[in-house]
Design a protein around this motif. Structure first.
Motif, PDB file in Angstrom:
ATOM      1  N   LEU A 114       0.834  -1.215   0.000  1.00  0.00           N
ATOM      2  CA  LEU A 114       0.000   0.000   0.000  1.00  0.00           C
ATOM      3  C   LEU A 114       0.864   1.257   0.000  1.00  0.00           C
ATOM      4  CD1 LEU A 114      -2.976  -0.478   2.469  1.00  0.00           C
ATOM      5  CD2 LEU A 114      -3.054   0.202   0.090  1.00  0.00           C
ATOM      6  N   LEU A 115       1.891   1.229   0.873  1.00  0.00           N
ATOM      7  CA  LEU A 115       2.783   2.386   0.967  1.00  0.00           C
ATOM      8  C   LEU A 115       3.498   2.618  -0.363  1.00  0.00           C
ATOM      9  CD1 LEU A 115       4.071   4.542   2.786  1.00  0.00           C
ATOM     10  CD2 LEU A 115       5.842   2.900   3.339  1.00  0.00           C
ATOM     11  N   GLY A 116       3.923   1.514  -0.984  1.00  0.00           N
ATOM     12  CA  GLY A 116       4.580   1.618  -2.289  1.00  0.00           C
ATOM     13  C   GLY A 116       3.667   2.276  -3.308  1.00  0.00           C
ATOM     14  N   LEU A 117       2.382   1.903  -3.271  1.00  0.00           N
ATOM     15  CA  LEU A 117       1.411   2.486  -4.206  1.00  0.00           C
ATOM     16  C   LEU A 117       1.256   3.993  -3.967  1.00  0.00           C
ATOM     17  CD1 LEU A 117      -1.428  -0.184  -4.375  1.00  0.00           C
ATOM     18  CD2 LEU A 117       0.089   0.556  -6.219  1.00  0.00           C
ATOM     19  N   VAL A 118       1.194   4.367  -2.670  1.00  0.00           N
ATOM     20  CA  VAL A 118       1.016   5.786  -2.331  1.00  0.00           C
ATOM     21  C   VAL A 118       2.203   6.598  -2.837  1.00  0.00           C
ATOM     22  CG1 VAL A 118       0.932   7.415  -0.405  1.00  0.00           C
ATOM     23  CG2 VAL A 118      -0.469   5.352  -0.347  1.00  0.00           C
ATOM     24  N   VAL A 119       3.409   6.104  -2.573  1.00  0.00           N
ATOM     25  CA  VAL A 119       4.606   6.839  -3.002  1.00  0.00           C
ATOM     26  C   VAL A 119       4.654   6.905  -4.533  1.00  0.00           C
ATOM     27  CG1 VAL A 119       7.136   6.849  -2.972  1.00  0.00           C
ATOM     28  CG2 VAL A 119       5.876   6.275  -0.908  1.00  0.00           C
ATOM     29  N   ALA A 120       4.295   5.789  -5.190  1.00  0.00           N
ATOM     30  CA  ALA A 120       4.295   5.776  -6.658  1.00  0.00           C
ATOM     31  C   ALA A 120       3.279   6.788  -7.183  1.00  0.00           C
ATOM     32  CB  ALA A 120       3.979   4.373  -7.156  1.00  0.00           C
ATOM     33  N   ALA A 121       2.113   6.866  -6.524  1.00  0.00           N
ATOM     34  CA  ALA A 121       1.085   7.822  -6.961  1.00  0.00           C
ATOM     35  C   ALA A 121       1.591   9.249  -6.796  1.00  0.00           C
ATOM     36  CB  ALA A 121      -0.184   7.609  -6.134  1.00  0.00           C
ATOM     37  N   MET A 122       2.306   9.501  -5.697  1.00  0.00           N
ATOM     38  CA  MET A 122       2.882  10.840  -5.492  1.00  0.00           C
ATOM     39  C   MET A 122       3.863  11.170  -6.611  1.00  0.00           C
ATOM     40  SD  MET A 122       3.669  10.892  -1.416  1.00  0.00           S
ATOM     41  CE  MET A 122       4.561  12.431  -1.443  1.00  0.00           C
ATOM     42  N   ARG A 123       4.685  10.164  -6.948  1.00  0.00           N
ATOM     43  CA  ARG A 123       5.711  10.401  -7.966  1.00  0.00           C
ATOM     44  C   ARG A 123       5.074  10.659  -9.335  1.00  0.00           C
ATOM     45  NH1 ARG A 123       7.791   6.959 -11.447  1.00  0.00           N
ATOM     46  NH2 ARG A 123       7.014   5.111 -10.380  1.00  0.00           N
ATOM     47  N   ILE A 124       4.023   9.891  -9.642  1.00  0.00           N
ATOM     48  CA  ILE A 124       3.430   9.978 -10.983  1.00  0.00           C
ATOM     49  C   ILE A 124       2.544  11.216 -11.122  1.00  0.00           C
ATOM     50  CG2 ILE A 124       1.812   8.832 -12.571  1.00  0.00           C
ATOM     51  CD1 ILE A 124       2.884   6.163 -11.237  1.00  0.00           C
ATOM     52  N   ASN A 125       1.756  11.479 -10.090  1.00  0.00           N
ATOM     53  CA  ASN A 125       0.714  12.514 -10.243  1.00  0.00           C
ATOM     54  C   ASN A 125       1.167  13.926  -9.926  1.00  0.00           C
ATOM     55  OD1 ASN A 125      -1.195  10.634 -10.984  1.00  0.00           O
ATOM     56  ND2 ASN A 125      -1.607  10.116  -8.852  1.00  0.00           N
ATOM     57  N   GLY A 126       2.160  14.069  -9.078  1.00  0.00           N
ATOM     58  CA  GLY A 126       2.508  15.432  -8.678  1.00  0.00           C
ATOM     59  C   GLY A 126       3.906  15.792  -9.123  1.00  0.00           C
TER      60      GLY A 126
END
Lengths: 199, 410
Positions: free
Chosen positions: B243-255
């Motif tokens: 889950l944490l990996g997904l959150v960090v990946a989402a931060m990297r991709i979206n912002g």
């Protein structure tokens, strides 16, 4: 050749009772610590290996105090009357870990395990009382400590395993100090008997 | 002398053994199911719903039963294992009687556990035979899931779904099918239980690796203990890590997030996972008891305290790795250094908490320690990391002192 010396060794229970005093000077051989129930045999064995704090007296193993010196604790092992090894381990895991902890990671326990006839892959939680006793004995012998304190090593053993363990004790007596407790006279020739009075 | 038959004697023994936990587990469920039934009856026309369901294609019945059986078996695996396959009933399983004689008792327990599936069968067809059939079909997968045989359980579920489809296709065959299923399932449950116990209780554990040093031996012991006794905790940390990996990946991709921002995100995420370090060590203290740190071992207290910190860190490592994967390549070495300092400080604190009170670590104070470590690492990329390492050193020193005090106190 190891040497175990205790002078005026006394343990004081929180309730105020005392165990001891115990005086002994043991060289290699098979020695019996004899005493009635409640005389403090188990407690004094624990004091000898440094597991319990003594109230008075001194203990040395080859001149080193096991309470202070890790090297002395490496040279002594205790087989407790109650099972002490964690249930999650198998017999092989237990002895291999104890050997590494005592600084002998390459110690070969498989031969001794076969001599004692214990399955190495057996989880300790699945051992019978006798198998558990043998597994704990194997773990105590891991790393070939020079001093072995065996609390009731012959308890719960069937005649076949009793003979095997007695054979082992006879083998060990030539090069290490083996101090054992028993409520009965064991069927092996003893080098000395230490008598302990009641509380 | 039917009352002296081993199967009947075993039913009585099993009943005495499991009656209380089964009642504790079952009463609330039955109550809730009854309530649900009443609600459904008030809300929809059950007769009409049943008529429509009976007219549905066989594949739908197969799908419904397969899903229900899987859900029931997986969610109830623990209680099933506890009631039937645990050490509680080992004495019964060792009795010198044929395995099938355990069947009526085991099948009875299973039937109570899987009864909700039977209830839904009753709802589907409005005949008791259907309830019996669906109950019988759900029993084998439930036992197999409880015995940790997922492949066999999936096979049994597929077979059950096939039979449910057959019953939907040929409703007239439902009664003989239900009879045949129960005739097979009753002795099968007993045989399966005894065979599982024989296999499982002789299950060999190979030595994962032969330890070459005292610290290695301690780490091996602790990891084995965690894996064999607290596997759920380990698996949970893996789940949270993803889950944490997904959150960090989402931060990297979206912002438009730079490395410091990702590191902060990872650190904040890790701080939510961090209590797991003390949970793992607390479980270790509980399972090992006095063997956590016997005074007779020739191991310096500092080594033991550091070893425990390493075990604590292993619970955080998956989250760190997941954050690294999710944040790559932006996170960078400086981000990893900050996370490393945080992980070391938290793990050392967990080791201190355990060494101070091995039987009952202070879970209440630990979040404050995590907050301190987090604040320190968030404060400044370099100075904060150094501060966290300073905190870690202090915690390890206190842990060592606590261990020495405990060794001397005996």
């Amino acid at each position: 050749m190891s040497e175990l010396i205790a002078q005026e060794l006394t343990y004081r229970y929180p309730s105020g009772f005392t165990a001891g005093p115990l005086d002994l000077e043991l060289g290699p051989g098979l020695h019996l610590l004899l005493g009635p129930n409640g005389s403090g045999k188990t407690t004094l064995l624990r004091c000898l290996c440094g597991a319990h704090r003594r109230a008075r007296g001194a203990v040395t193993i080859d001149g080193l105090d096991p309470r202070i010196d890790p090297e002395a604790r490496r040279r002594i092992a205790l087989l407790s009357a109650e099972p002490e090894l964690p249930d999650v381990l198998t017999v092989d895991e237990a002895w291999s870990q104890l050997a590494a902890i005592r600084g002998a990671p390459l110690w070969d326990g498989a031969a001794l395990r076969r001599a004692l006839d214990v399955p190495g892959h057996l989880p300790l939680s699945h051992c019978s009382a006798g198998q558990r006793r043998l597994a704990e004995l194997l773990a105590a012998a891991a790393g070939d400590p020079g001093v072995l304190l065996l609390d009731e090593p012959l308890a719960n053993l069937d005649p076949g395993h009793l003979e095997r363990v007695c054979g082992l004790l006879l083998r060990w007596r030539s090069d290490r100090v083996v101090l054992m407790t028993s409520h009965t006279i064991p069927p092996v020739p003893l080098d000395s008997t230490v008598h302990l009075g009641g509380r | 002398m039917l009352s002296r038959h081993p199967a009947l004697l075993l039913v009585r023994w099993w009943w005495r053994l499991v009656a209380r936990p089964l009642r504790d587990h079952g009463v609330i469920r039955w109550f809730l199911l009854s309530l649900l039934w009443v609600e459904l009856d008030a809300m929809i026309n059950l007769a009409e719903a049943s008529r429509q369901l009976r007219g549905a294609p066989p594949a739908l019945a197969a799908l419904a039963l397969g899903a229900l059986v899987s859900l029931q078996a997986i969610s109830e695996a623990r209680i099933t294992r506890d009631l039937i396959l645990s050490r509680r009933s080992a004495l019964l399983r060792r009795q010198p009687v044929p395995g099938w004689t355990h069947g009526p008792a085991v099948a009875g327990i299973l039937a109570v556990l899987v009864a909700p599936v039977g209830g839904l069968g009753l709802l589907w067809y409005r005949t008791p035979t259907a309830g019996l059939l669906w109950t019988g079909l759900a029993m084998s997968p439930a036992l197999l899931w409880a015995g940790r045989r997922p492949l066999s359980a999936l096979g049994a579920t597929a077979a059950a779904a096939g039979l449910a489809a057959a019953a939907q296709r040929w409703p007239g065959a439902m009664a003989p099918l239900a009879g045949a299923i129960w005739l097979v399932v009753i002795p099968g449950a007993g045989l399966g239980t005894v065979a599982w116990a024989e296999d499982h209780e002789a299950l060999p554990h190979r030595i994962p690796w032969r330890p070459r040093s005292a610290v290695g031996a301690l780490l091996q012991r602790d990891l084995i203990c965690l894996w064999r006794r607290e596997r759920r905790l380990v698996l949970r940390s893996l789940g949270i890590a993803s889950l944490l990996g997904l959150v960090v990946a989402a931060m990297r991709i979206n912002g438009p997030t730079a490395a410091p921002g990702l590191a902060v995100g990872g650190l904040v995420g890790l701080s939510f996972v961090a209590p797991g370090a003390l949970s793992a060590l607390g479980a270790l203290g509980r399972h090992l008891g006095p063997q956590l740190d016997p005074p007779t071992w020739p191991i310096p207290a500092l080594h033991r305290a550091a070893g425990l910190a390493v075990i604590g860190a292993t619970t955080l490592a998956p989250s760190w790795a997941a954050a690294a994967v999710g944040g790559a390549p932006i996170l960078g070495p400086s981000g990893h250094l900050r996370i490393a300092a945080f992980v070391i400080a938290v793990s050392a604190g967990a080791s201190w908490a355990l060494c101070a009170r091995p039987d009952r670590p202070d879970y209440g104070l630990f979040p404050w320690w995590i907050a301190l470590c987090l604040a320190s690492t968030l404060l400044h990329p370099v100075l904060g990391g150094l501060g966290a390492l300073l905190l870690a050193s202090g915690a390890l020193w206190r842990a060592t002192q606590a261990l020495v005090a405990r060794r001397w106190a005996r």
